[in-house]
Design an enzyme around this catalytic site. Structure first.
Site, PDB file in Angstrom:
ATOM      1  CB  VAL A   6     -16.963  14.185 -15.162  1.00 52.71           C
ATOM      2  CG1 VAL A   6     -17.670  15.528 -15.055  1.00 52.71           C
ATOM      3  CG2 VAL A   6     -15.447  14.392 -15.109  1.00 52.71           C
ATOM      4  N   GLY A   7     -16.851  11.010 -13.287  1.00 50.51           N
ATOM      5  CA  GLY A   7     -16.422   9.625 -13.458  1.00 50.51           C
ATOM      6  C   GLY A   7     -15.018   9.407 -12.945  1.00 50.51           C
TER       7      GLY A   7
ATOM      8  CD  GLU B 272      -2.613   1.604   0.205  1.00 54.21           C
ATOM      9  OE1 GLU B 272      -3.425   0.783  -0.232  1.00 54.21           O
ATOM     10  OE2 GLU B 272      -2.446   2.731  -0.313  1.00 54.21           O
TER      11      GLU B 272
ATOM     12  CG  ASP C  93     -12.901   1.110  -8.372  1.00 55.56           C
ATOM     13  OD1 ASP C  93     -13.938   0.412  -8.378  1.00 55.56           O
ATOM     14  OD2 ASP C  93     -12.774   2.140  -7.679  1.00 55.56           O
TER      15      ASP C  93
ATOM     16  CE  LYS D  91     -22.235   7.388   1.630  1.00 57.72           C
ATOM     17  NZ  LYS D  91     -21.225   6.972   0.719  1.00 57.72           N
TER      18      LYS D  91
ATOM     19  CB  ILE E  95     -18.979  11.132  -6.813  1.00 60.55           C
ATOM     20  CG1 ILE E  95     -18.342   9.757  -6.576  1.00 60.55           C
ATOM     21  CG2 ILE E  95     -18.116  12.238  -6.196  1.00 60.55           C
ATOM     22  CD1 ILE E  95     -16.906   9.625  -7.028  1.00 60.55           C
TER      23      ILE E  95
ATOM     24  CG  HIS F 131     -47.829  -3.931   9.853  1.00 67.77           C
ATOM     25  ND1 HIS F 131     -47.948  -2.998   8.851  1.00 67.77           N
ATOM     26  CD2 HIS F 131     -48.625  -3.507  10.869  1.00 67.77           C
ATOM     27  CE1 HIS F 131     -48.805  -2.054   9.226  1.00 67.77           C
ATOM     28  NE2 HIS F 131     -49.222  -2.340  10.449  1.00 67.77           N
TER      29      HIS F 131
ATOM     30  CD  GLU G  43     -25.317  13.803 -16.153  1.00 69.13           C
ATOM     31  OE1 GLU G  43     -24.768  13.601 -15.071  1.00 69.13           O
ATOM     32  OE2 GLU G  43     -24.905  13.333 -17.223  1.00 69.13           O
TER      33      GLU G  43
HETATM   34  P1  NAD Z   1     -20.412   8.511 -12.761  1.00 64.19           P
HETATM   35  O1  NAD Z   1     -19.811   8.011 -14.006  1.00 64.19           O
HETATM   36  O2  NAD Z   1     -21.369   7.682 -12.023  1.00 64.19           O
HETATM   37  O3  NAD Z   1     -21.155   9.898 -13.051  1.00 64.19           O
HETATM   38  C1  NAD Z   1     -20.537  10.948 -13.733  1.00 64.19           C
HETATM   39  C2  NAD Z   1     -21.606  11.782 -14.406  1.00 64.19           C
HETATM   40  O4  NAD Z   1     -20.976  12.900 -14.981  1.00 64.19           O
HETATM   41  C3  NAD Z   1     -22.336  11.059 -15.526  1.00 64.19           C
HETATM   42  O5  NAD Z   1     -23.720  11.158 -15.319  1.00 64.19           O
HETATM   43  C4  NAD Z   1     -21.877  11.794 -16.783  1.00 64.19           C
HETATM   44  O6  NAD Z   1     -22.875  11.853 -17.771  1.00 64.19           O
HETATM   45  C5  NAD Z   1     -21.569  13.173 -16.235  1.00 64.19           C
HETATM   46  N1  NAD Z   1     -20.597  13.916 -17.011  1.00 64.19           N
HETATM   47  C6  NAD Z   1     -19.464  13.449 -17.573  1.00 64.19           C
HETATM   48  N2  NAD Z   1     -18.805  14.457 -18.197  1.00 64.19           N
HETATM   49  C7  NAD Z   1     -19.525  15.580 -18.013  1.00 64.19           C
HETATM   50  C8  NAD Z   1     -19.365  16.942 -18.389  1.00 64.19           C
HETATM   51  N3  NAD Z   1     -18.313  17.348 -19.075  1.00 64.19           N
HETATM   52  N4  NAD Z   1     -20.327  17.820 -18.028  1.00 64.19           N
HETATM   53  C9  NAD Z   1     -21.406  17.416 -17.300  1.00 64.19           C
HETATM   54  N5  NAD Z   1     -21.597  16.152 -16.910  1.00 64.19           N
HETATM   55  C10 NAD Z   1     -20.668  15.239 -17.251  1.00 64.19           C
HETATM   56  O7  NAD Z   1     -19.169   8.938 -11.849  1.00 64.19           O
HETATM   57  P2  NAD Z   1     -19.001   9.489 -10.371  1.00 64.19           P
HETATM   58  O8  NAD Z   1     -20.258  10.017  -9.782  1.00 64.19           O
HETATM   59  O9  NAD Z   1     -17.820  10.375 -10.462  1.00 64.19           O
HETATM   60  O10 NAD Z   1     -18.648   8.183  -9.562  1.00 64.19           O
HETATM   61  C11 NAD Z   1     -17.581   7.343  -9.972  1.00 64.19           C
HETATM   62  C12 NAD Z   1     -17.877   5.904  -9.627  1.00 64.19           C
HETATM   63  O11 NAD Z   1     -17.853   5.702  -8.241  1.00 64.19           O
HETATM   64  C13 NAD Z   1     -19.239   5.471 -10.132  1.00 64.19           C
HETATM   65  O12 NAD Z   1     -19.146   4.231 -10.759  1.00 64.19           O
HETATM   66  C14 NAD Z   1     -20.050   5.373  -8.887  1.00 64.19           C
HETATM   67  O13 NAD Z   1     -21.045   4.387  -8.959  1.00 64.19           O
HETATM   68  C15 NAD Z   1     -19.024   5.052  -7.822  1.00 64.19           C
HETATM   69  N6  NAD Z   1     -19.488   5.591  -6.552  1.00 64.19           N
HETATM   70  C16 NAD Z   1     -20.459   4.958  -5.883  1.00 64.19           C
HETATM   71  C17 NAD Z   1     -20.931   5.495  -4.720  1.00 64.19           C
HETATM   72  C18 NAD Z   1     -21.999   4.797  -3.978  1.00 64.19           C
HETATM   73  O14 NAD Z   1     -22.214   3.630  -4.208  1.00 64.19           O
HETATM   74  N7  NAD Z   1     -22.701   5.472  -3.105  1.00 64.19           N
HETATM   75  C19 NAD Z   1     -20.476   6.689  -4.250  1.00 64.19           C
HETATM   76  C20 NAD Z   1     -19.512   7.314  -4.954  1.00 64.19           C
HETATM   77  C21 NAD Z   1     -19.033   6.757  -6.112  1.00 64.19           C
END
Ligand code: NAD
Length: 473
Positions: free
Chosen positions: A279-280, A39, A320, A56, A194, A452, A213
């Protein structure tokens, strides 16, 4: 300092100690393997330290604070509502630290050797060798009969349009988790889990929040009806949305940020103190020596087979870094499967359904196919719905927002998807996940007894509704 090489031989070397890596290490140790885990930062990875867990804690603070604003609904009152942001963040960091030391304890208990440093792979006799640049200085070469990559992922950035975090006015989840103060105004780019969780948290504390979005609806991976209900519920809480809108440029201004967006063919500039880029994510595939070994990388993830094998002898990848869905529980599940496969146990749990949860207010949870996906597969689904507004426990708790939706295969009756929005739905989704894992049909769900009064009765009712037998509507 001169590099001092020391050798170490193991059955399994794991790179990365997030929920993928550390859970795999425990299972491997249970299977009698001698295990090392490398790590570079903190035990528990992003999930425990900078992701799932500390968010959380923040969300709970936000939720309690927001609920205090509705005390009169319950016949209660307080003199003055307030929060100490520093204390809110401190609590969240304390929760993360507690879990981080919990992982250290578990590694010790299971006799897993923790090697602190940054790993790189080199060609070995069998599996690749793991060369670690130690945090303490020097290097150490670990050899394992098998090596598992569990290096995780990090926030995607788009420097070309300015979506490059600076930690001050442009944040990723990392900065958003522990800033000095809550921003008065905030733009969140991206409405995935996120983006929505941070939007929900900061809105709860009173920030003016706008979510941008690119796709036609928020939470685009969720069932369309859930996205729509979420949009409405969040707007009721004062969140603002620009959907669909393309971010053209993000620039820093004297006092904050300016986000140029294009929506409905028009260009508009939004201003705020701070912007969160959500954005991912991209897999951590760099500087591992993957190319020299001939490991196949697609976009930003390592390509693996159904057991996590990369095709390079003895080298596996999970979580991931091995691709979507990017979820902690998927990483743990894949890791356990992979190591049981390595041990020759022939695990059969490859196709287990993976639930997804978003811990906003209201919460969102789902598993399996959406109604649209089921139709795309030509399944002619039977769909049931039940709203919490007519559920006794929800009414008593004042949590009447949202609903449960079930999707059954029209031909076999198998439950193939479930989608929920409302109170404690992230706790309830496991009922449907288990049902799908056990390949339950409508008959089992309809014949099961639900306690219930609970909000889970809506799960029963939605299963009945799919077959025209709903009781309380
Ligand atoms: P995501 O891919 O789920 O969402 C990113 C969003 O950004 C998408 O809806 C996309 O259309 C949008 N986007 C992309 N480029 C853009 C732009 N230029 N302008 C506007 N919108 C744009 O990614 P995330 O929310 O960053 O999360 C990453 C990963 O981590 C996901 O797979 C998510 O499921 C996971 N995650 C899960 C949890 C949970 O389970 N509670 C919490 C946090 C993250």
């Amino acid at each position: 300092m001169a590099a001092q090489a020391s050798e170490g031989q193991f059955d399994l070397v794991i790179i990365g100690s997030g929920p993928g890596g550390y859970v795999t290490a425990i299972r491997a140790s249970q299977l009698g393997m001698k295990v090392a885990i490398v790590e570079r930062e903190l035990l528990g990875g992003i999930c425990l330290n900078w992701g799932c867990i500390p968010t959380k804690a923040l969300l709970k603070s936000g939720e309690v604070y927001e609920q205090l604003g509705h005390l009169a609904d319950y016949g209660l009152s307080v003199e003055k509502r307030g929060f100490d942001f520093e204390a809110v963040v401190k609590r969240s960091r304390k929760v993360a630290a507690q879990l981080n030391s919990g992982v250290a304890f578990l590694m010790k208990k299971h006799k897993v050797e923790v090697v602190e440093g940054t790993a790189r792979l080199e060609k070995g006799e069998g599996a690749p060798k793991v060369v670690v640049a130690l945090k303490a200085g020097g290097s150490r070469t670990l050899t394992g009969k098998s090596v598992i990559l569990a290096t995780g992922a990090r926030a995607r950035t788009i420097p070309a349009i300015g979506l490059e975090p600076d930690g001050e006015r442009v944040w990723t989840y990392r900065e958003a988790l522990a800033p000095k103060a809550a921003p008065k105004s905030l733009i969140v780019i991206g409405s995935g889990a996120i983006g929505i969780e941070f939007a929900s948290f900061y809105r709860a504390l009173g920030s003016e929040v706008t979510v941008v979005e690119a796709l036609p609806r928020i939470l685009p991976v969720e069932d369309e009806e859930v996205s729509k209900a979420a949009h409405k519920a969040f707007e009721k809480r004062g969140l603002k949305f620009r959907v669909p809108a393309n971010v053209k440029k993000l620039t820093k201004t004297k006092s904050g940020v300016a986000v140029e967006i294009e929506a409905d063919g028009k260009t508009e500039t939004l201003g705020a103190d701070v912007c969160i880029v959500a954005v991912g994510i991209v897999g951590n595939v760099e500087n591992l020596g993957l190319e020299a070994l001939g490991v196949k990388v697609e976009r930003t993830h390592v390509v693996v087979d159904k057991h996590g094998s990369t095709g390079v002898p003895g080298l596996y990848a999970i979580g991931d870094v091995a691709g979507p869905p990017w979820l902690a529980h998927k990483a743990s599940h894949e890791g356990v499967h992979c190591v049981e496969h390595i041990a020759g146990l022939k695990p059969t749990n490859i196709e287990s359904p993976i639930p997804g949860c978003t811990y906003s207010t209201p919460q969102i949870a789902s598993v399996g196919l959406t109604e649209a996906q089921a139709k795309e597969q030509g399944r002619e689904p039977k769909v049931g719905r039940f709203p919490f507004r007519v559920n006794g426990k929800a009414i008593a708790a004042g949590e009447t927002e949202g609903f449960v939706k079930t999707v059954f295969d029209g031909e076999t009756g198998a439950l193939i998807g479930a989608h929920m929005i409302g109170g404690e739905v992230t706790e309830m989704i496991q009922g449907f996940t288990l049902a799908m894992t056990l390949e339950a049909t409508e008959a089992e769900l309809q014949g099961a007894v639900f306690p219930h009064p609970t909000m889970s009765e809506a799960m029963h009712e939605a299963s009945l509704d799919a077959y025209g037998m709903v009781l309380h509507i």
